[in-house]
Design a protein around this motif. Structure first.
Motif, mmCIF file in Angstrom:
data_model
loop_
_atom_site.group_PDB
_atom_site.id
_atom_site.type_symbol
_atom_site.label_atom_id
_atom_site.label_comp_id
_atom_site.label_asym_id
_atom_site.label_seq_id
_atom_site.Cartn_x
_atom_site.Cartn_y
_atom_site.Cartn_z
ATOM 1 N N LEU A 135 0.875 -0.989 -0.004
ATOM 2 C CA LEU A 135 -0.083 0.062 0.071
ATOM 3 C C LEU A 135 0.860 1.338 -0.721
ATOM 4 O O LEU A 135 0.826 2.356 -0.957
ATOM 5 C CB LEU A 135 -1.107 -0.201 1.277
ATOM 6 N N LEU A 136 1.785 1.229 1.018
ATOM 7 C CA LEU A 136 3.109 2.429 1.009
ATOM 8 C C LEU A 136 3.538 2.697 -0.345
ATOM 9 O O LEU A 136 3.596 3.821 -0.277
ATOM 10 C CB LEU A 136 3.660 1.950 1.762
ATOM 11 N N ASP A 137 3.632 1.854 -1.151
ATOM 12 C CA ASP A 137 4.297 2.143 -2.610
ATOM 13 C C ASP A 137 3.342 2.840 -3.195
ATOM 14 O O ASP A 137 3.672 3.193 -4.518
ATOM 15 C CB ASP A 137 4.784 0.342 -2.855
ATOM 16 N N THR A 138 1.814 2.360 -2.752
ATOM 17 C CA THR A 138 0.957 3.499 -4.216
ATOM 18 C C THR A 138 1.170 4.417 -3.236
ATOM 19 O O THR A 138 0.469 5.897 -4.384
ATOM 20 C CB THR A 138 -0.197 2.794 -3.708
ATOM 21 N N ILE A 139 1.383 5.439 -2.769
ATOM 22 C CA ILE A 139 1.945 6.697 -2.260
ATOM 23 C C ILE A 139 2.799 7.233 -2.187
ATOM 24 O O ILE A 139 2.993 8.703 -2.839
ATOM 25 C CB ILE A 139 0.766 7.348 -0.755
ATOM 26 N N CYS A 140 4.197 6.130 -2.287
ATOM 27 C CA CYS A 140 5.073 7.235 -2.380
ATOM 28 C C CYS A 140 6.127 6.714 -2.473
ATOM 29 O O CYS A 140 5.904 4.989 -3.042
ATOM 30 C CB CYS A 140 5.657 7.786 -0.514
ATOM 31 N N SER A 141 7.166 6.885 -2.962
ATOM 32 C CA SER A 141 8.772 5.786 -3.601
ATOM 33 C C SER A 141 10.034 5.775 -2.694
ATOM 34 O O SER A 141 10.371 6.606 -2.012
ATOM 35 C CB SER A 141 9.124 6.139 -4.709
ATOM 36 N N ILE A 142 9.888 4.480 -1.852
ATOM 37 C CA ILE A 142 10.942 4.362 -0.468
ATOM 38 C C ILE A 142 12.158 4.615 -1.430
ATOM 39 O O ILE A 142 12.467 3.680 -2.015
ATOM 40 C CB ILE A 142 10.737 3.170 -0.009
ATOM 41 N N ASP A 143 13.237 5.186 -0.738
ATOM 42 C CA ASP A 143 14.646 4.885 -0.759
ATOM 43 C C ASP A 143 14.917 3.894 -0.524
ATOM 44 O O ASP A 143 15.585 2.778 -1.386
ATOM 45 C CB ASP A 143 15.590 6.003 -1.496
ATOM 46 N N LYS A 144 15.318 3.695 0.731
ATOM 47 C CA LYS A 144 16.298 2.734 1.870
ATOM 48 C C LYS A 144 15.479 2.310 2.788
ATOM 49 O O LYS A 144 14.631 3.294 2.884
ATOM 50 C CB LYS A 144 16.954 3.087 2.276
ATOM 51 N N VAL A 145 15.623 1.146 2.895
ATOM 52 C CA VAL A 145 14.515 0.445 4.386
ATOM 53 C C VAL A 145 15.747 -0.167 5.038
ATOM 54 O O VAL A 145 16.503 -1.402 4.280
ATOM 55 C CB VAL A 145 13.837 -0.959 4.145
ATOM 56 N N LEU A 146 15.990 0.490 6.141
ATOM 57 C CA LEU A 146 17.370 -0.051 7.172
ATOM 58 C C LEU A 146 16.756 -1.105 8.176
ATOM 59 O O LEU A 146 16.115 -0.223 9.096
ATOM 60 C CB LEU A 146 17.807 1.258 7.419
ATOM 61 N N SER A 147 16.863 -2.236 8.447
ATOM 62 C CA SER A 147 16.828 -2.830 9.464
ATOM 63 C C SER A 147 17.720 -3.114 10.831
ATOM 64 O O SER A 147 18.870 -3.336 10.256
ATOM 65 C CB SER A 147 16.349 -4.522 8.446
ATOM 66 N N LEU A 148 16.833 -2.739 11.428
ATOM 67 C CA LEU A 148 17.957 -2.627 12.784
ATOM 68 C C LEU A 148 17.599 -3.732 14.176
ATOM 69 O O LEU A 148 16.583 -3.905 14.116
ATOM 70 C CB LEU A 148 18.238 -1.552 13.260
ATOM 71 N N GLU A 149 18.914 -4.861 13.432
ATOM 72 C CA GLU A 149 18.504 -6.088 14.167
ATOM 73 C C GLU A 149 19.586 -5.904 15.554
ATOM 74 O O GLU A 149 20.276 -5.863 15.947
ATOM 75 C CB GLU A 149 19.268 -7.164 13.161
ATOM 76 N N VAL A 150 18.370 -7.110 16.337
ATOM 77 C CA VAL A 150 19.426 -6.575 17.963
ATOM 78 C C VAL A 150 18.016 -8.183 18.062
ATOM 79 O O VAL A 150 16.783 -8.847 18.396
ATOM 80 C CB VAL A 150 18.150 -6.056 18.997
ATOM 81 N N LYS A 151 19.157 -9.385 19.275
ATOM 82 C CA LYS A 151 18.460 -10.738 19.474
ATOM 83 C C LYS A 151 17.869 -10.273 20.171
ATOM 84 O O LYS A 151 17.304 -9.603 21.336
ATOM 85 C CB LYS A 151 19.395 -11.501 20.327
ATOM 86 N N ASP A 152 16.148 -11.281 20.276
ATOM 87 C CA ASP A 152 15.090 -11.221 21.265
ATOM 88 C C ASP A 152 15.487 -10.965 22.993
ATOM 89 O O ASP A 152 15.246 -10.497 23.674
ATOM 90 C CB ASP A 152 14.468 -12.404 21.441
ATOM 91 N N GLU A 153 16.625 -11.961 23.235
ATOM 92 C CA GLU A 153 16.632 -11.885 24.628
ATOM 93 C C GLU A 153 17.818 -10.175 25.206
ATOM 94 O O GLU A 153 17.098 -9.681 26.461
ATOM 95 C CB GLU A 153 18.338 -12.399 25.118
ATOM 96 N N GLU A 154 17.902 -9.816 23.937
ATOM 97 C CA GLU A 154 18.550 -8.066 24.840
ATOM 98 C C GLU A 154 17.284 -7.327 24.494
ATOM 99 O O GLU A 154 17.649 -6.416 25.131
ATOM 100 C CB GLU A 154 19.656 -7.845 23.541
ATOM 101 N N ILE A 155 16.643 -7.680 23.441
ATOM 102 C CA ILE A 155 15.316 -6.813 23.896
ATOM 103 C C ILE A 155 14.359 -6.766 24.906
ATOM 104 O O ILE A 155 14.215 -5.514 25.936
ATOM 105 C CB ILE A 155 14.054 -7.128 22.677
#
Ligand SMILES: [Zn+2]
Length: 210
Positions: A95-115
């Protein structure tokens, strides 16, 4: 740059969004905040959202995307924006792609136990949206927002009994988005470090903003 910040609850997205907002001079947009503001101000979309919530239903994706469309039409997003907390499903990404164009997606990865360790210290300002942490990013005065002076609170979502459930939902519903963006060549992965400043360095490095 039109940027999405992805990551499990407690990964530190809000903090990194603030850093990137200053660095890139673009606004960080939270759909949760947009929704709350629209309901408070009683806009047309806000009223519609309230009806769904009053009936115990989720606010439909289309309504959230319409709110976003309104927000993205404001001139402060001319140079880009950071989306925090949206999209959370592949359907929302489409849906988001229908209203704007995304350049980059940053995935911030953290382990569950740390969370789990991190979330118990999280505090938020309901007035201006600033986020804090009792250990990693304490406010100058305990439980008071540095920006606006409002009393900080602990979100219902951050309470320990709900965290495990949120992580399960993240892994099953939101994580598949990574593949959606990977296939489009837009996925960038940063690994969360113990020190927030080290995570920031990693984020800037991965995004080519050093
Ligand atoms: Zn505040």
């Amino acid at each position: 740059m039109n940027l999405i910040l992805l990551g499990p609850p407690g990964a530190g997205k809000g903090t990194q969004a603030e850093v990137l907002q200053k660095r890139l001079n673009i606004p960080s947009i939270s759909t949760g905040m947009l929704l709350r503001n629209a309901m408070e101000q009683g806009t047309q979309l806000g009223k519609e959202a309230k009806e769904y919530i009053a009936k115990g239903n989720l606010v439909p994706d289309v309504l959230v995307v319409n709110l976003l469309r309104e927000r993205l039409s404001q001139s402060d997003t001319n140079n880009g924006f950071i989306l925090d907390g949206f999209p959370r499903t592949c359907a929302q990404a489409e849906l988001l792609d229908t209203i704007c164009s995304i350049d980059k997606v940053l995935s911030l990865e953290v382990k569950d136990e740390e969370i789990l360790k991190r979330l118990s210290g999280r505090r938020v300002c309901n007035r201006c949206g600033a986020s804090y942490h009792t250990i990693y990013k304490p406010p100058k005065q305990d439980m008071v927002c540095d920006n606006c002076g409002a009393v900080l609170s602990i979100r219902e979502d951050d309470k320990e009994e709900t965290v495990l459930n949120r992580l399960t939902v993240y892994h099953s519903q939101t994580e598949p988005i990574k593949e959606y963006y990977r296939l489009r060549g837009k996925l960038y992965i940063a690994y969360g470090q113990e020190e927030v400043s080290d995570t920031t360095k990693e984020v800037l490095r991965v995004l080519g903003l050093e």
